[in-house]
Design a protein around this motif. Sequence first.
Motif, mmCIF file in Angstrom:
data_model
loop_
_atom_site.group_PDB
_atom_site.id
_atom_site.type_symbol
_atom_site.label_atom_id
_atom_site.label_comp_id
_atom_site.label_asym_id
_atom_site.label_seq_id
_atom_site.Cartn_x
_atom_site.Cartn_y
_atom_site.Cartn_z
ATOM 1 N N LYS A 1 0.948 -1.017 -0.004
ATOM 2 C CA LYS A 1 0.051 0.024 0.083
ATOM 3 C C LYS A 1 0.943 1.011 -0.040
ATOM 4 N N VAL A 2 0.419 2.228 -0.722
ATOM 5 C CA VAL A 2 1.269 3.359 -0.940
ATOM 6 C C VAL A 2 0.302 4.645 -0.747
ATOM 7 N N ASP A 3 0.452 5.567 0.084
ATOM 8 C CA ASP A 3 -0.199 6.774 0.272
ATOM 9 C C ASP A 3 0.447 7.754 -0.499
ATOM 10 N N PRO A 4 -0.111 8.390 -1.471
ATOM 11 C CA PRO A 4 0.593 9.241 -2.364
ATOM 12 C C PRO A 4 1.457 10.453 -1.943
ATOM 13 N N ASP A 5 1.383 10.470 -0.367
ATOM 14 C CA ASP A 5 2.198 11.561 0.096
ATOM 15 C C ASP A 5 3.536 10.855 0.707
ATOM 16 N N ASP A 6 3.488 9.527 0.703
ATOM 17 C CA ASP A 6 4.684 9.219 1.201
ATOM 18 C C ASP A 6 5.810 8.903 0.020
ATOM 19 N N THR A 7 7.055 8.705 0.418
ATOM 20 C CA THR A 7 7.941 8.301 -0.536
ATOM 21 C C THR A 7 8.301 6.811 -0.573
ATOM 22 N N VAL A 8 8.284 6.258 -1.885
ATOM 23 C CA VAL A 8 8.623 4.891 -2.047
ATOM 24 C C VAL A 8 10.133 4.771 -2.061
ATOM 25 N N ARG A 9 10.660 3.811 -1.462
ATOM 26 C CA ARG A 9 12.059 3.666 -1.528
ATOM 27 C C ARG A 9 12.389 2.223 -2.234
ATOM 28 N N PHE A 10 12.963 2.066 -3.453
ATOM 29 C CA PHE A 10 13.684 0.939 -3.789
ATOM 30 C C PHE A 10 15.073 0.409 -3.681
ATOM 31 N N GLY A 11 15.219 -0.714 -3.171
ATOM 32 C CA GLY A 11 16.460 -1.259 -2.982
ATOM 33 C C GLY A 11 16.735 -2.454 -3.497
ATOM 34 N N VAL A 12 17.996 -2.636 -4.051
ATOM 35 C CA VAL A 12 18.431 -3.651 -4.854
ATOM 36 C C VAL A 12 19.727 -4.077 -4.345
ATOM 37 N N ASP A 13 20.027 -5.594 -4.522
ATOM 38 C CA ASP A 13 21.295 -6.346 -4.177
ATOM 39 C C ASP A 13 22.491 -5.589 -4.877
ATOM 40 N N PRO A 14 23.501 -5.716 -4.390
ATOM 41 C CA PRO A 14 24.720 -5.112 -5.277
ATOM 42 C C PRO A 14 24.627 -5.768 -6.534
ATOM 43 N N ASP A 15 24.543 -7.124 -6.630
ATOM 44 C CA ASP A 15 24.632 -7.859 -8.014
ATOM 45 C C ASP A 15 23.638 -7.115 -8.892
ATOM 46 N N ILE A 16 22.458 -6.768 -8.682
ATOM 47 C CA ILE A 16 21.687 -5.895 -9.469
ATOM 48 C C ILE A 16 22.146 -4.768 -9.867
ATOM 49 N N ALA A 17 22.612 -3.840 -8.948
ATOM 50 C CA ALA A 17 23.146 -2.623 -9.210
ATOM 51 C C ALA A 17 24.435 -2.615 -10.011
ATOM 52 N N ASP A 18 25.154 -3.777 -9.976
ATOM 53 C CA ASP A 18 26.448 -3.704 -10.699
ATOM 54 C C ASP A 18 26.091 -3.706 -12.296
ATOM 55 N N GLU A 19 24.892 -4.178 -12.691
ATOM 56 C CA GLU A 19 24.564 -4.395 -13.942
ATOM 57 C C GLU A 19 23.652 -3.134 -14.607
ATOM 58 N N GLY A 20 23.569 -2.410 -13.500
ATOM 59 C CA GLY A 20 22.643 -1.152 -14.001
ATOM 60 C C GLY A 20 20.957 -1.526 -13.709
ATOM 61 N N TRP A 21 20.370 -0.792 -13.194
ATOM 62 C CA TRP A 21 18.779 -0.985 -13.292
ATOM 63 C C TRP A 21 17.934 0.240 -13.404
ATOM 64 N N THR A 22 16.849 -0.164 -13.683
ATOM 65 C CA THR A 22 15.700 0.929 -13.981
ATOM 66 C C THR A 22 14.665 0.650 -13.546
ATOM 67 N N ILE A 23 13.890 1.582 -13.095
ATOM 68 C CA ILE A 23 12.457 1.373 -12.622
ATOM 69 C C ILE A 23 11.377 1.517 -13.667
ATOM 70 N N LEU A 24 10.537 0.627 -13.793
ATOM 71 C CA LEU A 24 9.650 0.749 -15.059
ATOM 72 C C LEU A 24 8.313 0.949 -14.383
ATOM 73 N N MET A 25 7.534 1.755 -14.861
ATOM 74 C CA MET A 25 6.027 1.712 -14.371
ATOM 75 C C MET A 25 5.069 1.178 -15.424
ATOM 76 N N ASN A 26 4.309 0.187 -15.227
ATOM 77 C CA ASN A 26 3.431 -0.156 -16.314
ATOM 78 C C ASN A 26 4.189 -0.619 -17.643
ATOM 79 N N GLY A 27 5.492 -1.154 -17.341
ATOM 80 C CA GLY A 27 6.107 -1.569 -18.723
ATOM 81 C C GLY A 27 6.973 -0.459 -19.342
ATOM 82 N N GLN A 28 6.776 0.899 -18.834
ATOM 83 C CA GLN A 28 7.631 2.210 -19.390
ATOM 84 C C GLN A 28 8.605 2.764 -18.421
ATOM 85 N N PRO A 29 9.901 2.959 -18.904
ATOM 86 C CA PRO A 29 10.750 3.439 -17.862
ATOM 87 C C PRO A 29 10.467 4.685 -17.175
ATOM 88 N N LEU A 30 10.457 4.603 -15.767
ATOM 89 C CA LEU A 30 10.174 5.843 -15.048
ATOM 90 C C LEU A 30 11.555 6.624 -14.417
#
Length: 157
Positions: free
Chosen positions: A77-106
Amino acid sequence: MTTLQSVVRRRRALAAAAAVSAGLLVLSACDKPTPLATVTVGTASVHSEATCGGEGETLKTTDLAKCLKNKDIESIKVDPDDTVRFGVDPDIADEGWTILMNGQPLTDSSTKTYRTVPGSVFFNAQYGASGDSTLVTIKEGEQNVTGLWSFKLEKDS
């Protein structure tokens, strides 16, 4: 008596060798878990292994489309006034990562292990949102996609 002792020692050695071999066999059958991605809102968080891939191999375009349609994903659940935090393991970060929203890059690709996005973005039509829930996917890889981690963000107002 010496012969009896040597027989007992051989049996013990064989039993120990068999136990070690069986243990190695069991361990070799275990799959290494894929790296985790985590979404945190306030004090609540959900994490997941890869929805698809996550093992370093490039995913096919047809597999990507199927993965983005997967309905068996973690939700938060997300309140629109909140901040959403995304964290990934270093193995993912090393390859580069993108957040997609409904399949499109955010976001642009990042090699950091942590990013934040305002909660209001996920329910704003300007960013492609519709309704009270949004599919958010973490895409591993800049040129070649090697993993996807998907989450459902539900509006909590």
